[in-house]
Design a protein around this motif. Structure first.
Motif, PDB file in Angstrom:
ATOM      1  N   PHE A   1     -29.656  33.747 -23.130  1.00 47.47           N
ATOM      2  CA  PHE A   1     -29.949  34.896 -23.971  1.00 47.47           C
ATOM      3  C   PHE A   1     -31.131  35.748 -23.522  1.00 47.47           C
ATOM      4  O   PHE A   1     -31.189  36.931 -23.858  1.00 47.47           O
ATOM      5  N   TRP A   2     -32.063  35.189 -22.782  1.00 47.56           N
ATOM      6  CA  TRP A   2     -33.209  35.961 -22.322  1.00 47.56           C
ATOM      7  C   TRP A   2     -33.130  36.310 -20.842  1.00 47.56           C
ATOM      8  O   TRP A   2     -33.518  37.406 -20.442  1.00 47.56           O
ATOM      9  N   ILE A   3     -32.653  35.392 -20.036  1.00 53.30           N
ATOM     10  CA  ILE A   3     -32.632  35.614 -18.589  1.00 53.30           C
ATOM     11  C   ILE A   3     -31.387  36.368 -18.139  1.00 53.30           C
ATOM     12  O   ILE A   3     -31.459  37.245 -17.287  1.00 53.30           O
ATOM     13  N   GLN A   4     -30.250  36.060 -18.725  1.00 54.85           N
ATOM     14  CA  GLN A   4     -29.007  36.733 -18.335  1.00 54.85           C
ATOM     15  C   GLN A   4     -29.137  38.235 -18.597  1.00 54.85           C
ATOM     16  O   GLN A   4     -29.502  38.655 -19.687  1.00 54.85           O
TER      17      GLN A   4
ATOM     18  N   SER B   1     -18.654  37.432  -9.174  1.00 52.42           N
ATOM     19  CA  SER B   1     -20.027  37.582  -8.694  1.00 52.42           C
ATOM     20  C   SER B   1     -21.019  37.603  -9.859  1.00 52.42           C
ATOM     21  O   SER B   1     -22.075  36.960  -9.793  1.00 52.42           O
ATOM     22  N   ALA B   2     -20.688  38.332 -10.924  1.00 53.83           N
ATOM     23  CA  ALA B   2     -21.577  38.399 -12.091  1.00 53.83           C
ATOM     24  C   ALA B   2     -21.698  37.027 -12.749  1.00 53.83           C
ATOM     25  O   ALA B   2     -22.790  36.620 -13.149  1.00 53.83           O
ATOM     26  N   CYS B   3     -20.579  36.301 -12.842  1.00 56.33           N
ATOM     27  CA  CYS B   3     -20.617  34.970 -13.450  1.00 56.33           C
ATOM     28  C   CYS B   3     -21.433  34.016 -12.571  1.00 56.33           C
ATOM     29  O   CYS B   3     -22.226  33.221 -13.084  1.00 56.33           O
ATOM     30  N   LEU B   4     -21.251  34.100 -11.267  1.00 52.86           N
ATOM     31  CA  LEU B   4     -22.024  33.267 -10.339  1.00 52.86           C
ATOM     32  C   LEU B   4     -23.514  33.569 -10.470  1.00 52.86           C
ATOM     33  O   LEU B   4     -24.334  32.644 -10.568  1.00 52.86           O
ATOM     34  N   HIS B   5     -23.870  34.837 -10.498  1.00 48.38           N
ATOM     35  CA  HIS B   5     -25.280  35.226 -10.636  1.00 48.38           C
ATOM     36  C   HIS B   5     -25.853  34.677 -11.937  1.00 48.38           C
ATOM     37  O   HIS B   5     -26.955  34.103 -11.954  1.00 48.38           O
ATOM     38  N   HIS B   6     -25.106  34.842 -13.027  1.00 45.16           N
ATOM     39  CA  HIS B   6     -25.575  34.324 -14.312  1.00 45.16           C
ATOM     40  C   HIS B   6     -25.765  32.816 -14.261  1.00 45.16           C
ATOM     41  O   HIS B   6     -26.782  32.294 -14.717  1.00 45.16           O
TER      42      HIS B   6
ATOM     43  N   LEU C   1     -26.304  30.874 -11.735  1.00 42.81           N
ATOM     44  CA  LEU C   1     -27.439  30.518 -10.876  1.00 42.81           C
ATOM     45  C   LEU C   1     -28.761  30.711 -11.616  1.00 42.81           C
ATOM     46  O   LEU C   1     -29.635  29.837 -11.574  1.00 42.81           O
ATOM     47  N   THR C   2     -28.926  31.829 -12.311  1.00 41.64           N
ATOM     48  CA  THR C   2     -30.183  32.055 -13.037  1.00 41.64           C
ATOM     49  C   THR C   2     -30.287  31.117 -14.242  1.00 41.64           C
ATOM     50  O   THR C   2     -31.375  30.641 -14.562  1.00 41.64           O
ATOM     51  N   TYR C   3     -29.165  30.829 -14.875  1.00 37.54           N
ATOM     52  CA  TYR C   3     -29.117  29.897 -16.002  1.00 37.54           C
ATOM     53  C   TYR C   3     -29.558  28.502 -15.552  1.00 37.54           C
ATOM     54  O   TYR C   3     -30.417  27.873 -16.169  1.00 37.54           O
ATOM     55  N   THR C   4     -28.988  28.031 -14.444  1.00 37.03           N
ATOM     56  CA  THR C   4     -29.311  26.701 -13.932  1.00 37.03           C
ATOM     57  C   THR C   4     -30.741  26.655 -13.406  1.00 37.03           C
ATOM     58  O   THR C   4     -31.445  25.656 -13.586  1.00 37.03           O
ATOM     59  N   ALA C   5     -31.196  27.730 -12.792  1.00 36.14           N
ATOM     60  CA  ALA C   5     -32.587  27.784 -12.321  1.00 36.14           C
ATOM     61  C   ALA C   5     -33.542  27.709 -13.510  1.00 36.14           C
ATOM     62  O   ALA C   5     -34.577  27.030 -13.438  1.00 36.14           O
ATOM     63  N   THR C   6     -33.196  28.353 -14.617  1.00 37.26           N
ATOM     64  CA  THR C   6     -34.021  28.280 -15.819  1.00 37.26           C
ATOM     65  C   THR C   6     -34.079  26.850 -16.332  1.00 37.26           C
ATOM     66  O   THR C   6     -35.153  26.343 -16.677  1.00 37.26           O
ATOM     67  N   GLN C   7     -32.935  26.180 -16.353  1.00 33.26           N
ATOM     68  CA  GLN C   7     -32.922  24.777 -16.772  1.00 33.26           C
ATOM     69  C   GLN C   7     -33.752  23.917 -15.826  1.00 33.26           C
ATOM     70  O   GLN C   7     -34.454  23.009 -16.267  1.00 33.26           O
ATOM     71  N   ALA C   8     -33.691  24.197 -14.539  1.00 37.32           N
ATOM     72  CA  ALA C   8     -34.467  23.415 -13.565  1.00 37.32           C
ATOM     73  C   ALA C   8     -35.965  23.596 -13.796  1.00 37.32           C
ATOM     74  O   ALA C   8     -36.735  22.637 -13.702  1.00 37.32           O
ATOM     75  N   ILE C   9     -36.376  24.817 -14.114  1.00 36.43           N
ATOM     76  CA  ILE C   9     -37.794  25.067 -14.391  1.00 36.43           C
ATOM     77  C   ILE C   9     -38.224  24.306 -15.640  1.00 36.43           C
ATOM     78  O   ILE C   9     -39.256  23.628 -15.644  1.00 36.43           O
TER      79      ILE C   9
ATOM     80  N   ALA D   1     -27.643  16.036 -10.010  1.00 36.27           N
ATOM     81  CA  ALA D   1     -26.306  15.823 -10.569  1.00 36.27           C
ATOM     82  C   ALA D   1     -26.192  16.478 -11.948  1.00 36.27           C
ATOM     83  O   ALA D   1     -25.176  17.118 -12.257  1.00 36.27           O
ATOM     84  N   ALA D   2     -27.217  16.338 -12.761  1.00 35.85           N
ATOM     85  CA  ALA D   2     -27.212  16.947 -14.097  1.00 35.85           C
ATOM     86  C   ALA D   2     -27.139  18.474 -14.001  1.00 35.85           C
ATOM     87  O   ALA D   2     -26.379  19.111 -14.736  1.00 35.85           O
ATOM     88  N   LEU D   3     -27.908  19.051 -13.101  1.00 39.68           N
ATOM     89  CA  LEU D   3     -27.874  20.503 -12.927  1.00 39.68           C
ATOM     90  C   LEU D   3     -26.531  20.967 -12.370  1.00 39.68           C
ATOM     91  O   LEU D   3     -26.033  22.036 -12.740  1.00 39.68           O
ATOM     92  N   ALA D   4     -25.914  20.178 -11.503  1.00 40.54           N
ATOM     93  CA  ALA D   4     -24.586  20.520 -10.977  1.00 40.54           C
ATOM     94  C   ALA D   4     -23.540  20.504 -12.090  1.00 40.54           C
ATOM     95  O   ALA D   4     -22.667  21.378 -12.145  1.00 40.54           O
ATOM     96  N   ILE D   5     -23.627  19.515 -12.976  1.00 42.72           N
ATOM     97  CA  ILE D   5     -22.712  19.467 -14.128  1.00 42.72           C
ATOM     98  C   ILE D   5     -22.909  20.720 -14.983  1.00 42.72           C
ATOM     99  O   ILE D   5     -21.939  21.379 -15.381  1.00 42.72           O
ATOM    100  N   SER D   6     -24.151  21.060 -15.249  1.00 43.49           N
ATOM    101  CA  SER D   6     -24.449  22.227 -16.066  1.00 43.49           C
ATOM    102  C   SER D   6     -23.919  23.501 -15.415  1.00 43.49           C
ATOM    103  O   SER D   6     -23.272  24.326 -16.068  1.00 43.49           O
ATOM    104  N   PHE D   7     -24.181  23.661 -14.130  1.00 45.99           N
ATOM    105  CA  PHE D   7     -23.735  24.849 -13.405  1.00 45.99           C
ATOM    106  C   PHE D   7     -22.206  24.961 -13.419  1.00 45.99           C
ATOM    107  O   PHE D   7     -21.648  26.001 -13.780  1.00 45.99           O
ATOM    108  N   GLY D   8     -21.531  23.901 -13.022  1.00 45.46           N
ATOM    109  CA  GLY D   8     -20.066  23.943 -12.904  1.00 45.46           C
ATOM    110  C   GLY D   8     -19.357  24.174 -14.226  1.00 45.46           C
ATOM    111  O   GLY D   8     -18.428  24.985 -14.312  1.00 45.46           O
ATOM    112  N   THR D   9     -19.801  23.480 -15.256  1.00 47.37           N
ATOM    113  CA  THR D   9     -19.145  23.636 -16.556  1.00 47.37           C
ATOM    114  C   THR D   9     -19.493  24.991 -17.183  1.00 47.37           C
ATOM    115  O   THR D   9     -18.673  25.567 -17.898  1.00 47.37           O
TER     116      THR D   9
END
Length: 168
Positions: free
Chosen positions: A24-27, A63-68, A70-78, A97-105
């Motif tokens: 909601f904030w980064i996307q 591309s837009a979904c991929l970008h979102h 990536l930024t979503y998962t990067a936010t979770q990683a931070i 592995a947890a971040l990969a699950i989050s990204f893929g789903t």
């Protein structure tokens, strides 16, 4: 680790916070509007600054979904760095592995191509198709089912992240 339930609760709470911030904030508005675009269901985006309208199909939607995602998962990683301040050490492979699950789903759910998106297909097959399409009374069924999907997978990801976690 002897306190795995507490670690799980901490990681789930942090993952949920990172998800909400990322969604909601980064996307950005472009990704939010275009990520479900396809050639059969193009999306017209009006730039809020220039007011220029552009039309987007499958390639731009992906591309837009991929970008979102990536930024979503990067936010979770931070946000996932917070457990160290709590005295929790998450194993790097478990975190990845947890971040990969989050990204893929997240990508699978957010590519909402009308009639073809994963969540819409699941909702239709499970008898929730009407709720998925609900957009009245201040409710968006698609949004609610999307949120429930993400919460479920964040729970799985948090559980995976607790694998080999230790306290310092």
């Amino acid at each position: 680790m002897t306190h795995r339930p507490a670690v799980f609760a901490a990681l789930l709470g942090l993952t949920r916070a990172g998800s909400a911030i990322g969604d909601f904030w980064i996307q950005n508005d472009f990704c939010a509007r275009v990520k479900g675009a396809s050639d059969l269901h193009p999306v017209t985006f009006k730039d809020p600054v220039t007011e220029q309208e552009t039309t987007h199909g499958t390639a731009d939607g992906r591309s837009a979904c991929l970008h979102h995602c990536l930024t979503y998962t990067a936010t979770q990683a931070i946000v996932a760095g917070v457990p160290r301040a709590l005295g929790i050490r998450v194993h790097p492979a478990a975190a990845a592995a947890a971040l990969a699950i989050s990204f893929g789903t997240h990508y699978a759910a957010d590519r909402r191509v009308p009639g073809k998106g994963l969540l819409e297909r699941i909702a239709t097959k499970s008898g929730k198709g009407g709720f998925y399409k609900l957009a009245d009374f201040g409710i968006s069924g698609a949004f609610q089912l999307d949120s429930a999907w993400h919460h479920g997978w964040e729970t799985v990801a948090a559980l995976v992240a607790t694998t080999k976690a230790t306290s310092r």
